[in-house]
Every structure is written in C-alpha cells, then in structure tokens.
Write a protein that holds these residues in place. Structure first.
Motif, PDB file in Angstrom:
ATOM      1  N   PHE A 599       1.290  -1.396   0.122  1.00 40.14           N
ATOM      2  CA  PHE A 599       0.054   0.229   0.175  1.00 40.14           C
ATOM      3  C   PHE A 599       1.177   1.134  -0.269  1.00 40.14           C
ATOM      4  O   PHE A 599       2.408   1.536   0.363  1.00 40.14           O
ATOM      5  N   VAL A 600       0.318   2.323  -0.740  1.00 42.64           N
ATOM      6  CA  VAL A 600       0.599   3.625   0.195  1.00 42.64           C
ATOM      7  C   VAL A 600       0.043   4.524   0.616  1.00 42.64           C
ATOM      8  O   VAL A 600      -1.347   4.628  -0.092  1.00 42.64           O
ATOM      9  N   GLU A 601       0.820   5.046   1.685  1.00 41.04           N
ATOM     10  CA  GLU A 601      -0.624   6.537   2.308  1.00 41.04           C
ATOM     11  C   GLU A 601      -0.295   7.660   1.550  1.00 41.04           C
ATOM     12  O   GLU A 601       0.845   7.871   1.871  1.00 41.04           O
ATOM     13  N   VAL A 602      -1.324   8.244   1.718  1.00 44.07           N
ATOM     14  CA  VAL A 602      -1.109   9.451   0.514  1.00 44.07           C
ATOM     15  C   VAL A 602      -2.039  10.487   1.601  1.00 44.07           C
ATOM     16  O   VAL A 602      -3.089   9.882   1.886  1.00 44.07           O
ATOM     17  N   ALA A 607      -4.884  13.161  -2.247  1.00 43.97           N
ATOM     18  CA  ALA A 607      -5.559  12.906  -3.445  1.00 43.97           C
ATOM     19  C   ALA A 607      -6.304  13.017  -3.726  1.00 43.97           C
ATOM     20  O   ALA A 607      -6.957  12.608  -4.998  1.00 43.97           O
ATOM     21  N   LEU A 608      -7.129  14.229  -3.255  1.00 43.80           N
ATOM     22  CA  LEU A 608      -8.402  14.353  -4.019  1.00 43.80           C
ATOM     23  C   LEU A 608      -8.002  15.452  -5.045  1.00 43.80           C
ATOM     24  O   LEU A 608      -8.087  15.197  -6.280  1.00 43.80           O
ATOM     25  N   LYS A 609      -6.741  16.042  -4.677  1.00 46.67           N
ATOM     26  CA  LYS A 609      -6.104  16.620  -6.019  1.00 46.67           C
ATOM     27  C   LYS A 609      -5.665  15.463  -7.337  1.00 46.67           C
ATOM     28  O   LYS A 609      -5.789  15.457  -8.504  1.00 46.67           O
ATOM     29  N   GLY A 611      -7.207  12.435  -7.760  1.00 44.40           N
ATOM     30  CA  GLY A 611      -8.523  11.110  -8.116  1.00 44.40           C
ATOM     31  C   GLY A 611      -8.119  10.437  -7.956  1.00 44.40           C
ATOM     32  O   GLY A 611      -8.642   8.950  -8.207  1.00 44.40           O
ATOM     33  N   LEU A 612      -7.292  10.065  -6.625  1.00 43.86           N
ATOM     34  CA  LEU A 612      -6.670   9.129  -5.379  1.00 43.86           C
ATOM     35  C   LEU A 612      -8.302   8.658  -4.758  1.00 43.86           C
ATOM     36  O   LEU A 612      -7.867   9.237  -3.925  1.00 43.86           O
ATOM     37  N   ALA A 613      -9.276   7.773  -5.422  1.00 43.79           N
ATOM     38  CA  ALA A 613     -10.079   6.964  -4.417  1.00 43.79           C
ATOM     39  C   ALA A 613      -9.240   6.375  -3.244  1.00 43.79           C
ATOM     40  O   ALA A 613      -8.393   5.364  -3.329  1.00 43.79           O
ATOM     41  N   PRO A 614     -10.071   6.366  -1.966  1.00 44.59           N
ATOM     42  CA  PRO A 614     -10.293   4.804  -0.720  1.00 44.59           C
ATOM     43  C   PRO A 614      -9.459   3.627  -1.608  1.00 44.59           C
ATOM     44  O   PRO A 614     -10.678   3.567  -2.329  1.00 44.59           O
ATOM     45  N   PHE A 615      -8.840   2.933  -2.060  1.00 43.35           N
ATOM     46  CA  PHE A 615      -8.715   1.979  -2.121  1.00 43.35           C
ATOM     47  C   PHE A 615      -8.052   1.300  -2.883  1.00 43.35           C
ATOM     48  O   PHE A 615      -8.568   0.261  -3.594  1.00 43.35           O
ATOM     49  N   SER A 616      -8.792   2.562  -3.914  1.00 44.42           N
ATOM     50  CA  SER A 616      -8.367   2.362  -5.268  1.00 44.42           C
ATOM     51  C   SER A 616      -6.408   1.996  -5.606  1.00 44.42           C
ATOM     52  O   SER A 616      -5.978   1.620  -4.345  1.00 44.42           O
ATOM     53  N   LEU A 617      -5.989   2.422  -6.406  1.00 41.89           N
ATOM     54  CA  LEU A 617      -4.865   2.237  -7.055  1.00 41.89           C
ATOM     55  C   LEU A 617      -3.812   2.644  -7.549  1.00 41.89           C
ATOM     56  O   LEU A 617      -4.274   3.486  -8.361  1.00 41.89           O
ATOM     57  N   VAL A 633      -5.925   6.681   1.933  1.00 44.43           N
ATOM     58  CA  VAL A 633      -6.166   8.288   2.149  1.00 44.43           C
ATOM     59  C   VAL A 633      -6.031   8.446   3.395  1.00 44.43           C
ATOM     60  O   VAL A 633      -6.942   7.685   4.315  1.00 44.43           O
ATOM     61  N   THR A 634      -4.749   9.588   4.393  1.00 45.69           N
ATOM     62  CA  THR A 634      -4.138   9.799   5.478  1.00 45.69           C
ATOM     63  C   THR A 634      -3.894  11.276   5.219  1.00 45.69           C
ATOM     64  O   THR A 634      -3.452  11.568   5.318  1.00 45.69           O
ATOM     65  N   ASP A 635      -4.097  11.516   7.194  1.00 46.47           N
ATOM     66  CA  ASP A 635      -3.761  12.623   7.730  1.00 46.47           C
ATOM     67  C   ASP A 635      -2.491  12.071   8.101  1.00 46.47           C
ATOM     68  O   ASP A 635      -1.459  12.990   8.740  1.00 46.47           O
ATOM     69  N   ARG A 636      -1.865  10.935   8.176  1.00 48.26           N
ATOM     70  CA  ARG A 636      -0.288  10.615   9.096  1.00 48.26           C
ATOM     71  C   ARG A 636       0.863  11.189   8.191  1.00 48.26           C
ATOM     72  O   ARG A 636       1.457  11.344   8.703  1.00 48.26           O
ATOM     73  N   VAL A 637       0.199  11.455   6.297  1.00 46.51           N
ATOM     74  CA  VAL A 637       1.980  11.815   6.574  1.00 46.51           C
ATOM     75  C   VAL A 637       0.947  13.134   5.708  1.00 46.51           C
ATOM     76  O   VAL A 637       0.041  13.831   5.059  1.00 46.51           O
ATOM     77  N   PRO A 638       2.466  14.813   5.522  1.00 49.63           N
ATOM     78  CA  PRO A 638       2.395  15.528   5.471  1.00 49.63           C
ATOM     79  C   PRO A 638       2.110  15.549   4.055  1.00 49.63           C
ATOM     80  O   PRO A 638       1.967  14.723   2.621  1.00 49.63           O
ATOM     81  N   GLY A 639       0.781  16.949   3.655  1.00 47.11           N
ATOM     82  CA  GLY A 639       0.997  16.871   1.776  1.00 47.11           C
ATOM     83  C   GLY A 639       3.050  16.791   1.044  1.00 47.11           C
ATOM     84  O   GLY A 639       3.447  17.202   1.843  1.00 47.11           O
TER      85      GLY A 639
END
Length: 868
Positions: A599-602, A607-609, A611-617, A633-639
């Motif tokens: 996985f990748v944390e975004v 993600a919104l910018k 177009g990456l939906a949660p659980f997409s690839l 999709v998370t706020d654990r990593v900064p922009g």
C-alpha cells in the motif's frame, strides 16, 4: 523445553521452545534480560512459521538436484578458478543479519584472511552502517554506550526515525512502563505520524532529512544556555568547532517555533535523556552526520554512559550487532579491529595463520552489486538475504545477479526473487534448527538453540562455508561445531582487548562444549575483570588519545531533488506484523490479516487533487522503477510526502517491490543507501476490474496487479486489471485456481455490480472469487473461513452471516481482534485502552496495537446524553 532467541528484530527476545507435533510451541522467556517474557506479534506467531512447505531440502545445481559433495566441490572449484583467472577481488560474499555469529565469523575469516579480499558485506549495510560510522568517528569504535535498563530509568525518551511501537514492540512496552512508573516523557521525531507518534507527548513532524538541522539547533541552545559539561568536555575534542557550526546552522527543520522551543526546553532541562535512533536516521545520504549530530548533544552535556541517559541505536536485525563484531562489513576486521590498521591486520593474520590477508576495504553493498553488473565481480555467494528485492534500484540489482557468471545462494527456500537467479542453491538450516549465538542492540549475547532437526539435507551455514574453504585448500576450518568457532572468536577478542579495543569476550574463550550449551545471556565486554555495564561515563574512549570527538556537521538535503516530474517524497519502512521480505512471517496466516497487500499512504489533499479514491490503486514511479500500490488516504503523511512499506516481492506482489523505486544514493562515509527520500511521481492506475480470491490450493495469478498471501485455509489474493479478463472471468478463475473441471456455482448481483464464482468439490467449497468494476467490498475473513466448508446458501455472500460477526481488518494480531469488534466496544462506552482490552482482549498481547486502539477511541465521537 529449550531456551533460544527470537530471529526477528534487534531487541533479542528470549523464547522458550517446545516441540509440538511437527512444529513448535513458542512463548517468551521470563528469565531473559531483553524481554522478561514479553513477545511481539511476530514472536508470538513463530510456531506457525516452521513447517516444511516451500523448504529447500537438497542442493540444486543449474536446476537439477545434487548431493552435498558434488555441490561443494563445484562451488569451491568455481571460486578457485575465478580467483586464479581474475584475482581475489573478482569474488564476493553478501551476508545477512539472519546469520548466527559463528556463521558470520567463518565467512569473514574465509574471505578476508584466505581468499584475500574484503569483498564481504551484509544487508546490515542497509540497516545500521551509518551508526557504525558515527560511533567510530565519535568514540573510536562501534560501541553502543548504554543498555536497555536506561529506557527504564530515563525521564525523557526521544525517538528519532523510529516507529518503536511497531518495529521494536518489546522495547516500546518498556518505555510505556517507564512512563506509567516515573512519568517519562516521550518525543517522536518523524516526518510521518506513525502509531508511535500517536502515543507520544510531542510529535515533531520534521522535514525529510532535517535531523542535522534539528540537533544542531539543540546543540547551539545547549551552549547558549551554559549547559555544556566542562568537566566531561575535558575528555572531548572538537567541541568548539561543532558548537560554532551548530550555531551557524540555518537549515529548515519544518517545525513551528513553538514545537521547536518545546523540544529544546524538554531536552535541556531533563538530565536523564535517552535518544533512541533507528532507520529513519541511518537510511540517508547524510546518515553518519545525523548520528554525529545526536552524539554531539550527548557528549556536550556528558549525558552518556550513566543510568537513564545516552544515545541509543536500536538495530533492525537479530544479529546485526553480531555481524559487526566479527567484521561483517567490508571495511572492518573481526572484534572491532580496523582493516586499515597495519597492526590490527597483522594481529588477525597471525592469529588465523592467514596466507593472504586483505589489506584494504572491500566493496560495500551498493558498490558490490554495481560491480556485479559491470562484470568486475564474477562469482557471488549470497547467504540468507534477498538483494533482488531489498537493495535500492532493485530491478537493476536483479538484472545484475541474473547476469553474473556464477551465483550461489544459501537459504531455507528456493522460492525468493534472488534464489530463482542462482546457479547453485544450498539448503540451509533455519531458525529453530541451528545452534549458535546472536548479539542484540544492547550488547547482550544470547544462544540460539536447535529445537527441531534440520529437514532433508539442510545444513548450518558455518559447515557449508568451512567445507568450501577446505575444498579450496585452506587450513584452519576444521571445527566440529559452533562451540569451537565461538571459542576461537572469543580468543581473538582477547587479542583485540590487548590492542585497546572495546569488544572483548575472552572470559568465555575456554568454555567447554557443555558450558557453551548451557551458556546464559551475557552482555559484553566479558573479561576476567569486567562484565557488561555501560561505556564512557569515565571519559575514556577508544581513540588513540582516549578522547571523544565532537564532529561539526551541516544539514544536507536528500540526494534526490524534487522536480515538476517527480514532485513527491517517498518514505519507506516496515509494518507491524511483517519482517523483511516475508520469507518467514508470510507463512503465518494471522500475521497477514492486519495489512495484507502493498500500500501507499497518501495525504487527503493530495489524493483529492490526483483523483485517488480510498482503496483504489496508484502507480508510483521514479527514475529507477515503478510500483502499483493500494491507496490509503490519510493525514498521517504531510502533503507532498507518501509512505510505502518494503516487504512485498515477486513471490507475493510483483508490482509491489518498493525498493525498485529507491535510488542508489549512499552516505559517503557509511555506504548506507538513502531509502526514505526518493523523488517519485504518483498517479491513479486505471483499473476497471477488481477481484478477491480465496482457495485451499496454491494460487497462480496472471493479472497485471496481484498480491497473494497465506490464510488459515490456504491462500488468498487481491487482483486487478485495466479491463475484465479477455477470456472471461470464469476461464480466468479456473486457471487461477487450477480447477479446469470443478463444479462451479455463479451469482451475479447487479445492485453491487458483483459477480461471485464458487468452485465445489465433493460438496465442499474449494475456491471463491468475487469480481467487479470497483474495489471489492467483502468480509474477507468470513470468505476465507468458508473454504473447505460444506457449500450452502451463504457460501456466495460477500458479507458475514448473522452468526459470524465480521471482525473487519485485524488490529490486534496477537489476540485476533478486528477493528469492527473494537469499534463496537468503543461505541458501547469503552473510552480508554484498558476498558477496550477488558471487553475484547485487544492489546493484551505484545501491546503494539495499543496506539491504534487509542487513535480509534479518539476518532470516535462521544455519544450525546439525551436530555431528561
């Protein structure tokens, strides 16, 4: 009952092993000083990893089975002929922190003292080499000053680049216990808000690579406030230059003035400070400078070598320290002697009666495989490592190994990305089958003991190495077991001690085989007049003038610059329940239930910018490779930053090999690669077909994206493709499951756009596949549990039945408790971790899940109380 040591991280936990059928029962050893009976989720599941499935049971030469004599003669002849034709530097060994100290010792003796090259390096180069270089630069030797007891006695624990709760859970329990007992404060310095950061009193989300800037500001503040220790600094050189350099530091830390000030105040006013650092510091193109920036602050204040204070490196592998002690790195000699010191070389050569001693450092890991690619290294022996996955620019490394003239791999399985490239495979004894010693992060040497016989023709690594040495015509490799090798190593350490080195275990040089078998854990040094303890409180260091060195260091940006084409900074790391490339942990079904695919944390805004939906690839690409990863999709990593773990391989998820993305930039002193700061592109991967599959058999995926894992009933996989299978879903599924003629039941749910295929043999579910145009929302654990059960009306349902509550993703691997059950307990009124534990048992095992439980509680609104 057999006392041994866990084979995972550098904590070095003691375990008690009891044979149970064809496997092992494993529990923590209450008498071992490293863990006092505690184990993490991986250690608790060790008994599930010792089966014979997938084991390499006999030597293999060019794909055909062979006996040991033939294989050993062949290896010895190829190495001997290569050396004769191209010189000793045309061959190399690549070793591993999975090896026991005795194995490591034999490999280094053979290469450095008899072949005459120092081209022997280890995957510990990827782990803690910057610490080694920083220690040597400051202390004169690779010495860890403190002990685990310092964590118990500290008033402030600063964790730098360390997700301790996940990567060293037993040490995290000690820190938590200190907080409960003495109010110890915890600071976490990490760009990412890890589960450890969630539980900290202060999280400093520094900019990637800003560790030097941060600790330089701390050092400048120490000097400005008059907190330097003048008496201790009489034992230190370079303080003035280091402080002047730190005071001039204007590097951006990425922190607010308030957070920066709070950290400096905490550190300055707390005498008992332990600064724990790990891969987040080491895996950097300026890793050695980062280590020295930390050491400078402790040396300036004299907070070193005394109870509850000091810099503390925690290692990632079970025997990274043991490898360092026997000269496992290409620029070292055994017993902390220096390869570049003529007196040290002469002492070792004389002790070994070595005919051809290496006189200069060999090639470090990244350089070594570059030399393989260029044809300068023509014969390579890889032992218990998977560099085709774990080294930076992994695709290039895989190609280099594939193109090498002669490759030997010693491992427990032939089914790794690296083993599949070997000309010769040698079956190695695994953990639980071999005997020797390992050294943990606080210098404690423990026994690993065999509890099971090696299967088939599997043999210990020391034996295979010694046999090849003898067949190459070398004397001095005729040991009858690991005890004899240990005695030789201990005797050599006595010579090192007389040369002023710190590593000296000569007090054990005369132990008998029986005493070796009974040997209790002990902390080095171990001599006639000293046993264990801390180093450097007396101000005596291992430099020629016995004084420490404070080193002026300046912050440097990561080597890979961000650009318009590569605008994201990739941070890599580990997850809680997996280990390295999952050769062992991947065999334990319960360890695959927490985070079962790459996985990748975004960050949410990114993600919104994009177009990456949660659980997409998402496709992540760099100048050296690409990967396809599940999006969290998370706020654990900064922009502008993303995080991805490094565990998946060509065997488990071929498009999830994250180290293919990492550039081969290295620290100029340590040679350690920068694994946490690649510049990458992130974009949606346009999948239009997704599936989840489970079976009691072995899966054979062929879709462009797949990730496979072991389950309690067989195997499961996530699948995806840009379009539905051209041959049709049923044909694809029959090939995937290897069931061309099995009865099939099909269900189509237009409302969910979901197709379900159930394959049945003798009235029982053999395999299930759920497919549709979007990521499959299904109760995976419930589906997996149906495999092998009688077919019935609920067999094709994507959800759990009313009589089978859906645990959801497993949050507590030790107790098998899922997020849904914990959330239900929180909703029912459990508002603290202890109450959740009482209601669900979650968090009562290793405790690594407790920060996640706390975060789940904090994210759950308190129900409003109805007005009367």
């Amino acid at each position: 009952m057999i006392r041994s040591t866990c084979p995972y991280c550098g904590v070095g936990c003691g375990v008690i092993l009891s044979p149970a059928g064809h496997g092992l029962s494993v529990k923590g050893d209450p008498d071992h000083p490293a863990n006092r009976g505690r184990l993490c989720s991986k250690g608790t599941a060790l008994g599930e990893t010792v089966g014979l499935s997938g084991r390499l049971l006999a030597p293999v030469i060019d794909g055909a089975g062979a006996d040991w004599d033939t294989a050993l003669d062949h290896v010895a002849a190829r190495f001997r002929d290569t050396i004769a034709a191209h010189g000793p530097d045309s061959v190399a060994f690549y070793l591993s922190g999975q090896m026991l100290t005795e194995d490591y010792y034999v490999a280094n003796k053979l290469m450095k003292g008899f072949i005459g090259s120092a081209n022997v390096d280890t995957n510990s180069r990827l782990c803690m080499a910057s610490t080694v270089a920083g220690h040597v630069r400051a202390f004169g030797a690779d010495t860890v000053p403190g002990t685990y007891e310092d964590l118990d006695e500290a008033d402030l624990v600063v964790l730098v680049g360390s997700n301790l709760a996940w990567c060293h859970p037993v040490l995290w329990q000690r820190v938590e216990a200190a907080r409960a007992a003495r109010g110890t404060r915890i600071v976490v310095i990490d760009p990412r808000r890890s589960v450890t950061a969630e539980a900290a009193d202060l999280h400093l989300a520094i900019a990637p690579g800003a560790d030097v800037a941060l600790f330089n500001r701390l050092l400048a503040a120490i000097a400005d406030r008059g907190l330097t220790n003048a008496a201790f600094l009489s034992h230190v050189t370079g303080a003035g230059d280091a402080i002047a350099s730190a005071s001039a530091e204007q590097g951006d830390t990425g922190l607010s003035p308030a957070d920066l000030g709070r950290f400096i105040d905490l550190w300055c006013r707390t005498e008992r400070v332990v600064t724990v650092f790990s891969q987040g510091v080491n895996q950097s193109s300026s890793g050695t400078d980062k280590v020295n920036a930390i050491l400078n602050c402790h040396l300036a204040t004299g907070r070193i070598g005394r109870p509850g204070m000091g810099p503390f490196s925690v290692t990632g592998q079970p025997n990274a320290m043991g490898g360092r002690e026997v000269g496992g790195l290409a620029n070292q000699l055994a017993c902390h002697l220096s390869l570049e010191n003529a007196d040290h070389r002469a002492a070792v050569a004389g002790f070994w009666n070595a005919p051809r001693m290496a006189e200069r450092p060999g090639l470090k890991a990244v350089e070594m495989f570059r030399a393989v690619a260029e044809g300068r290294i023509k014969a390579l022996w890889i032992i218990h490592s998977n560099p085709a996955v774990t080294l930076p620019e992994a695709d290039k490394v895989r190609a280099a190994i594939a193109g090498c003239d002669f490759v030997v791999v010693s491992d427990v399985t032939g089914a790794t990305d690296t083993a599949r490239l070997a000309h010769v495979l040698l079956p190695a004894a695994a953990w639980g089958e071999k005997s020797g010693t390992v050294t943990n992060s606080d210098r404690t040497i423990s026994r690993q003991r065999a509890a099971l016989p090696p299967p088939g023709q599997a043999r210990p690594d020391w034996w295979a190495l010694a046999q090849v040495a003898r067949r190459m015509g070398f004397a001095g490799f005729d040991w009858d077991g690991p005890a004899a090798i240990f005695r030789e190593h201990a005797s050599l350490s006595g010579i090192a001690g007389r040369l002023g080195r710190d590593f000296d275990i000569s007090g054990k040089a005369a132990i008998s085989d029986a005493e070796y078998d009974r040997m209790e854990p002990f902390r080095w040094p171990c001599t006639t007049d000293r046993q264990g303890g801390r180093f450097f409180a007396d101000g005596r260091f291992l430099t020629p003038d016995t004084r420490a060195r404070m080193v002026p260091v300046t912050a440097r940006a990561p080597a890979a610059a961000l650009t318009a084409d590569r605008p994201f900074r990739l941070n890599t790391g580990r997850i809680r329940d997996q280990w390295h490339t999952m050769t062992r942990t991947g065999r334990a079904p319960r360890l695959n239930r927490h985070l079962g695919e790459p996985f990748v944390e975004v960050n949410t805004a990114d993600a919104l910018k994009l177009g990456l939906a949660p659980f997409s690839l998402a496709e992540v690409s760099s100048d050296s490779g690409r990967a396809i990863l599940r999006v969290i999709v998370t706020d654990r990593v900064p922009g502008g930053q993303i995080f991805a773990p490094m565990h998946w391989t060509g065997e488990t998820a071929p498009t999830g090999r994250v180290d293919a993305l990492v550039p081969a930039a290295t620290d100029p002193l340590s040679g350690q690669p920068e694994s946490k700061a690649a510049a990458v592109t992130l974009a949606p991967w346009a999948a239009r077909w997704f599936a989840f599959a489970a079976t009691c058999d072995v899966l054979a995926p062929s879709t462009p994206y797949w990730a496979r894992r072991m389950t309690e009933t067989g195997q499961a996989a996530e699948l995806a493709a840009p379009a539905a299978p051209p041959e049709g879903t049923e044909a694809m599924a029959r090939a995937l499951f290897g069931l061309p003629d099995a009865q099939m039941i099909r269900s189509d749910d237009p409302a969910r756009a979901l197709t379900t295929l159930c394959f049945v043999t003798e009235g029982r579910v053999r395999a299930l596949l759920f497919a549709g145009p979007a990521p499959v929302m299904a109760a995976r654990d419930s589906i997996i549990a149906r495999i092998g059960a009688p077919v019935g009306p609920a067999s094709l349902a994507p959800r759990a039945g009313m009589d089978q509550p859906d645990e959801g993703p497993i949050l507590c691997a030790c107790m098998g408790v899922g997020r849904n059950r914990i959330a239900a307990a929180v909703a029912a009124g459990a508002r603290d971790v202890a109450t959740v534990a009482s209601a669900t048992c979650a968090g009562t095992g290793c405790g690594a899940c407790r920060p996640e439980i706390a975060a789940l509680i904090a994210a759950t609104p308190v129900p409003a109380i109805a007005a009367e």
